[in-house]
Enzyme design. Structure first.
Site, PDB file in Angstrom:
ATOM      1  CE  LYS A  66       8.427  -3.575   2.609  1.00  8.69           C
ATOM      2  NZ  LYS A  66       7.126  -3.267   3.540  1.00  8.69           N
ATOM      3  N   GLY A  98       1.132  -1.017  -0.189  1.00  3.83           N
ATOM      4  CA  GLY A  98       0.118   0.096   0.098  1.00  3.83           C
ATOM      5  C   GLY A  98       0.908   1.338   0.107  1.00  3.83           C
ATOM      6  CB  VAL A 117       8.706  -4.636  -1.273  1.00  4.90           C
ATOM      7  CG1 VAL A 117      10.406  -5.661  -1.239  1.00  4.90           C
ATOM      8  CG2 VAL A 117       8.391  -4.630  -0.810  1.00  4.90           C
ATOM      9  CG  ASP A 156      -0.388  -1.490   7.438  1.00  5.51           C
ATOM     10  OD1 ASP A 156      -1.737  -1.320   7.626  1.00  5.51           O
ATOM     11  OD2 ASP A 156      -0.182  -1.797   6.990  1.00  5.51           O
TER      12      ASP A 156
END
Length: 879
Positions: free
Chosen positions: A45, A26, A30, A138
């Site tokens: 990332k 989201g 990567v 998250d």
């Protein structure tokens, strides 16, 4: 360097050699890279450009430094970070293995010991971070990596960095959001700015729930739908989806999922401590509590024709959690198992003195009423008649006689057995579907169709009120009121044992003038009302929170006072009965599981059911099953998600595809001839109506919206019409046409009957004369008189239900029952001649559910249910 941006590869060439893209999330993409200095693989990332543009790469990198100091064996650390042409990136160790999401996708449910261990490891990582002032925000299976089987939590603080860098208030500009709806805490879903450690605990509870059950606590077709459930609904109990889950695990997970942060664990360490007892038990093989029954989504047609052995799960019920809310003078003691016999022991009625239980038991075609002492002893049949279906026993106020239903009417016999006495004859408008003596024993309240009647001491009957499909009423102690379950359709013959367990409500009816007052809403199943001895409250069974539990509603003058209170947790009662002094409660505990099987039609009947192949698997209730027109798909409804939804599966042996996610129950899917739509019936509009859903994701169309209860739609072969049946007034078989994409009104009534099916050419319909068993007929689809195909009497008697046409239109396959309780399938030629026996399912084994079977070419598909039920009696007291 395929699939890697050249500008990034060039900018990092002196430190990292980018090899390939690993995936996209989201917030970032990567890449797998090689750390040139340390000769190791790393994961880089790269923040999504639109997100970096909103919050600023430099600002993001300043904030992310706060998590670089986190060093824990279960945290995937931060190696490096930087900025390339305005785009931020950060570097982490590359983990050889998979994510928790990968494993869940492959296995769906994890072994309980693995789930508990992984949850404990994630909790340790969270607790460490929380003590260092970092909230993850998250937590989800994608962010839990598995290295040599151990958990590593990734992206620690990334969401925090985005939020504190200014992205939290501007995420709508990127089309993204902080957190993932399935695992988002209610306060996070509501946009609270101050998120605490308890929010991470909620997410960990949701992950643990999914590891154990195979799905997160809440799901839906859109993020908004999921968030709505997170904010308003309660998660289903775990033990009803997976009976082997220890109670400590369930208690811990459900506590973590509480709506209010203050009601959850204060820390991840407390969550881990809640699991610690279960970990010890799992290692040593000890069990904290016996297993609970599997999930029951009772808003569906029960497989009434199954002759399966019925056995309650006693140990769980003895140890089940009980709750006694303040203000309700009722406590529950130990439950005593009264029946142990094979077969169905259901519909208990405890005697006024609480010493004896009357109940119905037997095979689908030989149900009898028995009595049995609570203290022990064998069941004694009240009559010698083994040819009739007897059900719904009720005691006379003095305990001398037992009332029950038989032959469409009401009879009574002495409690010690003897000659039957007719009480209420069957009427011209239909059979009696419930009856009960008044407190003074002079009158009988009974229900026919949707009307409540009173038969007085002079044997004269008068209508009291219309209660809309009730499965039972109970008298108040003063005889002024009746509490009835309203909106619960009843099958006739064997169906009177169970009824259609669709949403229903409890109403009070004033006997004097028929005034009706709702005591509950109709959003869930509410049934089996009984009054407290003082008449101040009504107890009833409801599945409002998943399993069927006992609730209490305070009353004043037949009107509810205050909210209903849940009295038990996990009882799983089907119907209840209270002794006259209120000191003993009898209930039937049922457990049911159903899956789909396929069977080739035999070339030379009768065939062997040993050739059957199980198609669906898992702890679920599969009800209606049907092949697609081309035989490539299997459509069915199931409660696998905890809710009755529609599914389809590519044959042979594909993965189930969930088609509906509405919180209301959906039933009986039938795919259109062009395979672009599915018709079904559902309660999502407040009543049982016909709906059509495009398979390409388009809006669902509501086809019918009348107060009647429409069900079981079937597409015509040309796709222009739907035929369906109505089980309430005005009843019968109906059809509706679609012209230029619009469903037309009014609908057309084709005639009386049930379970219609189209002929292959669309020119005729087969149907059954009865709701459960009856004669088989064929009628023209547009006009003309029906023709009898198979009767219930004569040399080739069949007690059939659904009739499917063979592909050539020359015969109809139907199901029947023989005198010994076996389920049989027959081929009935339309040109005349004797029916041919195809299969025999022996009584006592899994047999096709009523209505739960279909035909495609030379293959039969059916849903086979396994039922277990026994009668229990529980001591009741006051504090």
């Amino acid at each position: 360097m395929a699939n890697t941006p050249s500008h990034l590869a060039t900018a990092l060439a002196d430190r990292y050699r980018l090899e390939r893209e690993l995936g996209q999330g989201g917030m970032a993409t990567v890449y797998l890279a090689h750390d040139l200095k340390h000769d190791r693989k790393v994961a880089i990332k790269v923040l999504r450009p639109e997100l970096a543009a909103v919050i600023g790469a430099e600002r993001f990198l300043r904030e992310i430094k706060t998590i670089a100091t986190l060093q824990h064996p279960h945290i995937l650390g931060l190696i490096d970070s930087g900025e390339v042409n305005g785009t931020a990136y950060y570097v982490m160790p590359f983990v050889e293995g998979e994510s928790l999401r990968d494993r869940l996708t492959r296995e769906k449910q994890l072994p309980i010991a693995d789930a508990v261990r992984l949850a404990t490891e994630v909790a340790a990582a969270l607790d460490y971070a929380h003590r260092h002032g970092v909230i993850h925000r998250d937590i989800k299976p994608e962010n839990v990596l598995l290295h040599d089987g151990s958990a590593l939590v990734a992206d620690f603080g990334i969401a925090l960095a985005v939020s504190t860098a200014g992205g939290g208030s501007r995420m709508t500009e990127t089309g993204m959001s902080l957190g993932t709806p399935h695992y988002m805490s209610p306060e996070q879903a509501m946009g609270e700015r101050e998120i605490t450690a308890r929010s991470d605990v909620y997410a960990l509870g949701a992950i643990t729930y999914e590891m154990l059950i195979g799905e997160p606590p809440f799901s839906g077709p859109t993020a908004q739908a999921i968030v709505a459930k997170v904010l308003t609904e309660e998660p289903s109990r775990l033990v009803f989806r997976r009976r082997s889950i220890p109670p400590e695990v369930e208690e811990t997970v459900l506590t973590a999922l509480e709506k209010l942060p203050a009601d959850r664990f204060g820390s991840a360490q407390e969550f881990a401590a809640g699991l610690s007892g279960a970990r010890t038990a799992l290692r040593t093989g000890a069990r904290g509590r016996p297993a609970a029954p599997p999930p029951l989504s009772w808003r569906r047609w029960l497989p009434l024709a199954s002759g399966a052995v019925v056995l309650a799960v006693a140990a769980y019920l003895l140890g089940a959690r009980r709750s006694r809310p303040a203000g309700v003078p009722l406590t529950f003691g130990q439950a005593i198992k009264v029946t142990w016999d094979p077969g169905l022991e259901v519909l208990p009625a405890i005697s006024p003195d609480g010493k004896t239980v009357a109940y119905a038991s037997g095979s689908p075609v030989r149900v009898r009423v028995f009595i049995r002492p609570v203290a022990g002893g064998r069941g004694i049949a009240l009559t010698d008649d083994t040819t009739q279906v007897q059900s719904h026993p009720r005691w006379s106020p003095d305990g001398s006689r037992v009332l029950f239903l038989e032959r469409g009417g009401v009879v009574s016999v002495p409690a010690s057995g003897g000659v039957e006495k007719p009480e209420v004859p069957p009427g011209p408008s239909g059979p009696v579907i419930s009856a009960a003596w008044s407190p003074d024993g002079t009158s009988i309240a009974y229900v026919v169709g949707d009307s409540l009647f009173l038969r007085d001491a002079r044997n004269e009957s008068r209508a009291i009120a219309r209660v809309v499909e009730t499965n039972g009423c109970g008298w108040s102690p003063d005889g002024r009121y009746l509490a009835c379950s309203s909106g619960n359709a009843i099958s006739m013959t064997i169906g009177v044992l169970f009824g259609n367990v669709s949403p229903s409500r409890i109403v009070s009816v004033r006997v004097g003038d028929g005034r009706i007052v709702p005591l509950t809403d109709g959003a869930s199943l509410n049934q089996s009302p009984v009054w407290s001895p003082d008449g101040r409250r009504v107890y009833y069974v409801s599945n409002r929170y998943g399993p069927r539990d006992v609730f209490a509603q305070e009353l004043a003058g037949g009107v509810p006072r205050g909210p209903a209170v849940r009295l038990t947790t996990g009882l799983n009662a089907h119907t209840i009965s209270l002794s006259a002094d209120g000191r003993r409660l009898a209930y039937a505990a049922m457990d049911i599981e159903s899956n789909a099987w396929t069977l080739p039609l035999p070339a030379h009947p009768p065939g062997s059911v040993a050739a059957a192949t199980q198609v669906t698997h898992g702890s679920q209730f599969v009800e209606a099953v049907q092949f697609s027109r081309d035989g490539r798909w299997l459509y069915y409804d199931s409660d696998l998600s905890g809710n009755m939804d529609l599914y389809r599966m590519a044959l042979p042996g594909g993965a189930p595809q969930r088609l509906t996610t509405d919180s209301s129950d959906d039933f009986f899917p039938d795919d259109a001839p062009d395979e672009r739509e599915v018709a079904f019936h559902s309660w999502r509009g407040g009543s049982r109506d016909i709906w059509v859903m495009p398979l390409d994701g388009g809006p669902v169309q509501r086809v019918t919206s009348s107060p009647a209860q429409e069900a079981m739609p079937q597409w015509s072969p040309d796709g222009t019409r739907l035929v369906y049946c109505i089980f309430t007034e005005p009843g019968g078989i109906w059809t509706v046409r679609r012209v230029r994409g619009v469903w037309q009104a009014p609908v057309e009534r084709l005639g009386l009957g049930f379970f219609p099916h189209w002929s292959p050419d669309g020119r005729a319909l087969s149907f059954n004369h009865g709701v459960a068993e009856g004669s088989l007929w064929v009628m023209p689809a547009d006009s003309g008189a029906p023709r009898l195909i198979a009767d219930t009497t004569g040399p080739h008697a069949l007690r059939g239900d659904v009739g499917w046409w063979t592909a050539d239109g020359h015969a109809i396959i139907t199901r029947s029952h023989d005198a010994t309780g076996n389920t049989t399938f027959w081929s009935v030629p339309l040109a005349g001649g004797s029916p041919q026996l195809l299969f025999t399912f022996e009584a006592g084994g899994p047999a096709p559910s009523r209505g739960g079977w279909g035909l495609s070419g030379n293959r039969l598909v059916y849903a086979a249910a396994e039922q277990r039920s026994d009668i229990w009696v529980m001591e009741v007291g006051t504090p």
